[in-house]
Design a protein around this motif. Structure first.
Motif, PDB file in Angstrom:
ATOM      1  N   ASN A 153      20.668  80.660 -23.831  1.00 45.54           N
ATOM      2  CA  ASN A 153      20.919  79.722 -24.920  1.00 45.54           C
ATOM      3  C   ASN A 153      19.859  79.867 -26.006  1.00 45.54           C
ATOM      4  N   THR A 154      20.285  79.949 -27.249  1.00 47.82           N
ATOM      5  CA  THR A 154      19.344  80.013 -28.366  1.00 47.82           C
ATOM      6  C   THR A 154      18.655  78.666 -28.533  1.00 47.82           C
ATOM      7  N   LYS A 155      17.364  78.729 -28.769  1.00 45.78           N
ATOM      8  CA  LYS A 155      16.564  77.540 -29.075  1.00 45.78           C
ATOM      9  C   LYS A 155      16.166  77.649 -30.536  1.00 45.78           C
ATOM     10  N   THR A 156      16.475  76.616 -31.327  1.00 41.81           N
ATOM     11  CA  THR A 156      16.103  76.589 -32.744  1.00 41.81           C
ATOM     12  C   THR A 156      15.259  75.352 -33.000  1.00 41.81           C
ATOM     13  N   ILE A 157      14.062  75.593 -33.509  1.00 40.84           N
ATOM     14  CA  ILE A 157      13.184  74.476 -33.856  1.00 40.84           C
ATOM     15  C   ILE A 157      12.789  74.593 -35.318  1.00 40.84           C
ATOM     16  N   ILE A 158      12.414  73.457 -35.869  1.00 39.59           N
ATOM     17  CA  ILE A 158      11.827  73.423 -37.198  1.00 39.59           C
ATOM     18  C   ILE A 158      10.416  72.890 -37.009  1.00 39.59           C
ATOM     19  N   SER A 159       9.464  73.679 -37.441  1.00 41.88           N
ATOM     20  CA  SER A 159       8.065  73.294 -37.301  1.00 41.88           C
ATOM     21  C   SER A 159       7.500  72.941 -38.672  1.00 41.88           C
ATOM     22  N   PHE A 160       6.410  72.187 -38.669  1.00 41.36           N
ATOM     23  CA  PHE A 160       5.828  71.737 -39.928  1.00 41.36           C
ATOM     24  C   PHE A 160       4.363  71.378 -39.736  1.00 41.36           C
ATOM     25  N   ASN A 161       3.651  71.371 -40.829  1.00 39.15           N
ATOM     26  CA  ASN A 161       2.256  70.924 -40.874  1.00 39.15           C
ATOM     27  C   ASN A 161       2.133  69.846 -41.931  1.00 39.15           C
ATOM     28  N   LEU A 162       1.394  68.798 -41.608  1.00 41.08           N
ATOM     29  CA  LEU A 162       1.214  67.705 -42.551  1.00 41.08           C
ATOM     30  C   LEU A 162      -0.156  67.081 -42.379  1.00 41.08           C
ATOM     31  N   GLU A 163      -0.501  66.241 -43.345  1.00 43.57           N
ATOM     32  CA  GLU A 163      -1.712  65.442 -43.258  1.00 43.57           C
ATOM     33  C   GLU A 163      -1.353  63.999 -43.554  1.00 43.57           C
ATOM     34  N   PHE A 164      -1.879  63.097 -42.730  1.00 42.58           N
ATOM     35  CA  PHE A 164      -1.709  61.675 -42.972  1.00 42.58           C
ATOM     36  C   PHE A 164      -2.555  61.275 -44.172  1.00 42.58           C
ATOM     37  N   LYS A 165      -2.038  60.319 -44.940  1.00 42.27           N
ATOM     38  CA  LYS A 165      -2.732  59.835 -46.133  1.00 42.27           C
ATOM     39  C   LYS A 165      -2.770  58.310 -46.104  1.00 42.27           C
ATOM     40  N   ASP A 166      -3.864  57.745 -46.544  1.00 43.15           N
ATOM     41  CA  ASP A 166      -3.992  56.305 -46.771  1.00 43.15           C
ATOM     42  C   ASP A 166      -3.668  55.460 -45.536  1.00 43.15           C
ATOM     43  N   ILE A 167      -4.668  54.729 -45.076  1.00 45.29           N
ATOM     44  CA  ILE A 167      -4.476  53.815 -43.951  1.00 45.29           C
ATOM     45  C   ILE A 167      -3.818  52.547 -44.463  1.00 45.29           C
ATOM     46  N   ASP A 168      -2.876  52.020 -43.716  1.00 39.41           N
ATOM     47  CA  ASP A 168      -2.185  50.774 -44.034  1.00 39.41           C
ATOM     48  C   ASP A 168      -3.186  49.621 -43.898  1.00 39.41           C
ATOM     49  N   GLY A 169      -3.293  48.793 -44.918  1.00 41.79           N
ATOM     50  CA  GLY A 169      -4.237  47.665 -44.915  1.00 41.79           C
ATOM     51  C   GLY A 169      -4.055  46.738 -43.731  1.00 41.79           C
ATOM     52  N   SER A 170      -2.818  46.466 -43.328  1.00 38.26           N
ATOM     53  CA  SER A 170      -2.597  45.575 -42.184  1.00 38.26           C
ATOM     54  C   SER A 170      -3.102  46.214 -40.892  1.00 38.26           C
ATOM     55  N   LYS A 171      -3.051  47.526 -40.808  1.00 43.50           N
ATOM     56  CA  LYS A 171      -3.584  48.222 -39.638  1.00 43.50           C
ATOM     57  C   LYS A 171      -5.100  48.108 -39.608  1.00 43.50           C
ATOM     58  N   LEU A 172      -5.735  48.194 -40.792  1.00 45.19           N
ATOM     59  CA  LEU A 172      -7.186  48.016 -40.852  1.00 45.19           C
ATOM     60  C   LEU A 172      -7.596  46.615 -40.397  1.00 45.19           C
ATOM     61  N   GLU A 173      -6.819  45.609 -40.803  1.00 51.17           N
ATOM     62  CA  GLU A 173      -7.100  44.230 -40.362  1.00 51.17           C
ATOM     63  C   GLU A 173      -6.966  44.119 -38.852  1.00 51.17           C
ATOM     64  N   GLU A 174      -5.914  44.717 -38.307  1.00 53.19           N
ATOM     65  CA  GLU A 174      -5.688  44.693 -36.854  1.00 53.19           C
ATOM     66  C   GLU A 174      -6.845  45.366 -36.112  1.00 53.19           C
ATOM     67  N   ILE A 175      -7.279  46.515 -36.614  1.00 47.31           N
ATOM     68  CA  ILE A 175      -8.390  47.237 -35.989  1.00 47.31           C
ATOM     69  C   ILE A 175      -9.678  46.428 -36.077  1.00 47.31           C
ATOM     70  N   SER A 176      -9.898  45.766 -37.213  1.00 47.42           N
ATOM     71  CA  SER A 176     -11.111  44.986 -37.407  1.00 47.42           C
ATOM     72  C   SER A 176     -11.185  43.806 -36.454  1.00 47.42           C
ATOM     73  N   ARG A 177     -10.033  43.261 -36.065  1.00 47.59           N
ATOM     74  CA  ARG A 177      -9.997  42.122 -35.144  1.00 47.59           C
ATOM     75  C   ARG A 177     -10.188  42.552 -33.691  1.00 47.59           C
TER      76      ARG A 177
END
Length: 178
Positions: A153-177
């Motif tokens: 069986n043929t296997k077909t994948i799509i691969s990619f490279n990315l970088e995350f940008k900008d932390i969500d402010g609500s996540k920062l509040e959650e982490i700070s708590r």
């Protein structure tokens, strides 16, 4: 951290994407050295930065929506996509152990019967828990590979490279708590 998602429209777009990939410019990737051990049947890696390819244009609206959802769940506002390419594997094809640049890499399992799952090294070999239609993202520095396809069986994948940008402010509040 490894992220899992699923393109919910996978069944609707799968066959069209495969048709577009079947006629796309691609070449085999075969190399064997101290570092590389690759026998990839077809890939368009050499033009991974070209977002005008027909299959890429078809996929991007679905891909970007799901990847943004995964990014937001991780606490990031958005991401930047750097490269996207397909790879097809016939019987005995493989992509040896390797790493990528950027901060995350991923795989969309377009045509996949569940065999030859992507493996990552995390102090032991771990098979990623994935099925057709899934997107899996993991840190690009994680050593990983596509083990040899053991069936016809043929296997077909799509691969990619990315970088995350900008932390969500609500996540920062959650982490700070915490």
């Amino acid at each position: 951290m490894i992220f899992y998602g699923k393109i919910k429209e996978h069944k609707e777009i799968r066959n069209n994407l495969l048709e577009l990939i079947d006629v796309a410019d691609a070449e085999p990737v075969r190399q064997s050295s101290e570092y590389y051990n690759d026998d990839i049947t077809r890939s368009d890696w050499s033009i991974a930065g070209n977002y005008e390819r027909p299959w890429v244009k078809k996929l991007l609206p679905y891909f970007m929506a799901e990847t943004l959802k995964m990014t937001n769940l991780a606490g990031y506002k958005n991401f930047e996509l750097f490269e996207i390419w397909f790879q097809q594997y016939a019987q005995n094809s493989t992509h040896g152990w390797h790493i990528h640049g950027r901060n995350y890499t991923g795989v969309y399992y377009l045509q996949f019967d569940g065999t030859a799952k992507t493996q990552v090294w995390n102090n032991e070999i771990m098979n990623l828990n994935c099925e057709e239609g899934d997107i899996v993202m993991f840190p690009s520095f994680m050593i990983h590979r596509a083990p040899p396809v053991q069936n016809s069986n043929t296997k077909t994948i799509i691969s990619f490279n990315l970088e995350f940008k900008d932390i969500d402010g609500s996540k920062l509040e959650e982490i700070s708590r915490a």
